[in-house]
Design a protein around this motif. Structure first.
Motif, PDB file in Angstrom:
ATOM      1  N   ARG A  48      47.901 -18.726 -49.409  1.00  0.00           N
ATOM      2  CA  ARG A  48      48.681 -19.720 -49.845  1.00  0.00           C
ATOM      3  C   ARG A  48      47.985 -20.171 -51.196  1.00  0.00           C
ATOM      4  O   ARG A  48      48.654 -20.649 -52.083  1.00  0.00           O
ATOM      5  CB  ARG A  48      48.730 -20.664 -48.814  1.00  0.00           C
ATOM      6  N   ASP A  49      46.785 -20.453 -51.053  1.00  0.00           N
ATOM      7  CA  ASP A  49      45.816 -20.883 -52.225  1.00  0.00           C
ATOM      8  C   ASP A  49      45.586 -19.723 -53.190  1.00  0.00           C
ATOM      9  O   ASP A  49      44.851 -20.160 -54.395  1.00  0.00           O
ATOM     10  CB  ASP A  49      44.639 -21.521 -51.870  1.00  0.00           C
ATOM     11  N   GLY A  50      46.134 -18.664 -52.907  1.00  0.00           N
ATOM     12  CA  GLY A  50      45.884 -17.586 -54.170  1.00  0.00           C
ATOM     13  C   GLY A  50      44.405 -17.220 -54.150  1.00  0.00           C
ATOM     14  O   GLY A  50      44.005 -16.610 -55.091  1.00  0.00           O
ATOM     15  N   MET A  51      43.737 -17.171 -53.170  1.00  0.00           N
ATOM     16  CA  MET A  51      42.155 -16.911 -53.143  1.00  0.00           C
ATOM     17  C   MET A  51      42.095 -15.205 -52.903  1.00  0.00           C
ATOM     18  O   MET A  51      43.080 -14.789 -52.193  1.00  0.00           O
ATOM     19  CB  MET A  51      41.284 -17.799 -52.307  1.00  0.00           C
ATOM     20  N   ASP A  52      41.023 -14.780 -53.323  1.00  0.00           N
ATOM     21  CA  ASP A  52      40.900 -13.278 -52.863  1.00  0.00           C
ATOM     22  C   ASP A  52      40.504 -13.223 -51.366  1.00  0.00           C
ATOM     23  O   ASP A  52      40.002 -14.115 -50.676  1.00  0.00           O
ATOM     24  CB  ASP A  52      39.400 -12.856 -53.635  1.00  0.00           C
ATOM     25  N   TYR A  53      40.874 -11.934 -51.061  1.00  0.00           N
ATOM     26  CA  TYR A  53      40.640 -11.545 -49.545  1.00  0.00           C
ATOM     27  C   TYR A  53      41.768 -12.144 -48.813  1.00  0.00           C
ATOM     28  O   TYR A  53      41.405 -11.975 -47.473  1.00  0.00           O
ATOM     29  CB  TYR A  53      39.203 -11.608 -49.049  1.00  0.00           C
ATOM     30  N   GLY A  54      42.880 -12.761 -48.968  1.00  0.00           N
ATOM     31  CA  GLY A  54      43.659 -13.223 -47.924  1.00  0.00           C
ATOM     32  C   GLY A  54      44.404 -12.054 -47.388  1.00  0.00           C
ATOM     33  O   GLY A  54      44.548 -11.978 -46.227  1.00  0.00           O
ATOM     34  N   TYR A  55      44.952 -11.102 -48.039  1.00  0.00           N
ATOM     35  CA  TYR A  55      45.633 -10.198 -47.540  1.00  0.00           C
ATOM     36  C   TYR A  55      45.062  -9.208 -46.641  1.00  0.00           C
ATOM     37  O   TYR A  55      45.281  -8.829 -45.867  1.00  0.00           O
ATOM     38  CB  TYR A  55      46.460  -9.213 -48.670  1.00  0.00           C
ATOM     39  N   GLU A  56      43.545  -8.920 -47.461  1.00  0.00           N
ATOM     40  CA  GLU A  56      42.919  -8.127 -46.486  1.00  0.00           C
ATOM     41  C   GLU A  56      42.428  -8.679 -45.182  1.00  0.00           C
ATOM     42  O   GLU A  56      42.421  -7.935 -44.133  1.00  0.00           O
ATOM     43  CB  GLU A  56      41.642  -7.659 -47.000  1.00  0.00           C
ATOM     44  N   GLY A  57      42.411  -9.964 -45.171  1.00  0.00           N
ATOM     45  CA  GLY A  57      42.049 -10.690 -43.800  1.00  0.00           C
ATOM     46  C   GLY A  57      43.170 -10.722 -42.929  1.00  0.00           C
ATOM     47  O   GLY A  57      43.068 -10.673 -41.584  1.00  0.00           O
ATOM     48  N   ALA A  58      44.248 -10.884 -43.446  1.00  0.00           N
ATOM     49  CA  ALA A  58      45.606 -10.652 -42.709  1.00  0.00           C
ATOM     50  C   ALA A  58      45.734  -9.361 -42.038  1.00  0.00           C
ATOM     51  O   ALA A  58      45.930  -9.579 -40.948  1.00  0.00           O
ATOM     52  CB  ALA A  58      46.905 -11.370 -43.675  1.00  0.00           C
ATOM     53  N   VAL A  59      45.668  -8.532 -42.900  1.00  0.00           N
ATOM     54  CA  VAL A  59      45.770  -7.129 -42.209  1.00  0.00           C
ATOM     55  C   VAL A  59      44.703  -6.847 -41.294  1.00  0.00           C
ATOM     56  O   VAL A  59      44.929  -6.479 -39.923  1.00  0.00           O
ATOM     57  CB  VAL A  59      45.496  -6.087 -43.283  1.00  0.00           C
ATOM     58  N   ALA A  60      43.544  -7.158 -41.391  1.00  0.00           N
ATOM     59  CA  ALA A  60      42.396  -7.181 -40.493  1.00  0.00           C
ATOM     60  C   ALA A  60      42.419  -7.793 -39.215  1.00  0.00           C
ATOM     61  O   ALA A  60      42.454  -7.125 -38.027  1.00  0.00           O
ATOM     62  CB  ALA A  60      41.068  -7.176 -41.119  1.00  0.00           C
ATOM     63  N   SER A  61      42.926  -8.987 -39.377  1.00  0.00           N
ATOM     64  CA  SER A  61      43.258  -9.866 -38.191  1.00  0.00           C
ATOM     65  C   SER A  61      44.396  -9.464 -37.402  1.00  0.00           C
ATOM     66  O   SER A  61      44.274  -9.644 -36.108  1.00  0.00           O
ATOM     67  CB  SER A  61      43.116 -11.376 -38.463  1.00  0.00           C
TER      68      SER A  61
END
Length: 107
Positions: A48-61
């Motif tokens: 939401r905030d456009g920060m790094d590793y958001g998509y990677e964290g979503a995939v991993a979780s």
């Protein structure tokens, strides 16, 4: 891509853990669901905030949620873990696609 699917799945993860605890007294399910749900919520906020590793964290979780819910679905054949497993699988596919699109545009 949106942060809302992973935020929603975070809530389903928490509800699934609470359900498993109240129905079966499964403390590991409760602790695990709160851990994975927290990582999902963090990923949602990062996307939401456009920060790094958001998509990677979503995939991993999402992947981290698929594995135990799939085992629980096979073991118990109950609708709650089956639903959470299906949603986690869909979330994994969605965020892998989002991550590949994000990487294409970043180059």
């Amino acid at each position: 891509m949106s942060h809302k699917p992973i935020a929603t799945l975070s809530g389903f993860s928490l509800l699934g853990g609470i359900f498993a605890y109240t129905k079966f007294g499964s403390t590991p399910s409760l602790v695990g669901s709160f851990g994975i749900g927290s990582l999902m919520l963090l990923s949602s906020m990062r996307i939401r905030d456009g920060m790094d590793y958001g998509y990677e964290g979503a995939v991993a979780s999402s992947v981290a949620l698929v594995i135990p819910t799939l085992r629980r679905t096979i073991k118990t054949r109950l609708p709650v873990p089956a639903t959470v497993c299906a949603l986690a699988t869909a979330s994994t596919a969605y965020y892998i696609s989002a991550l590949s699109e994000f990487k294409k545009h970043a180059i």
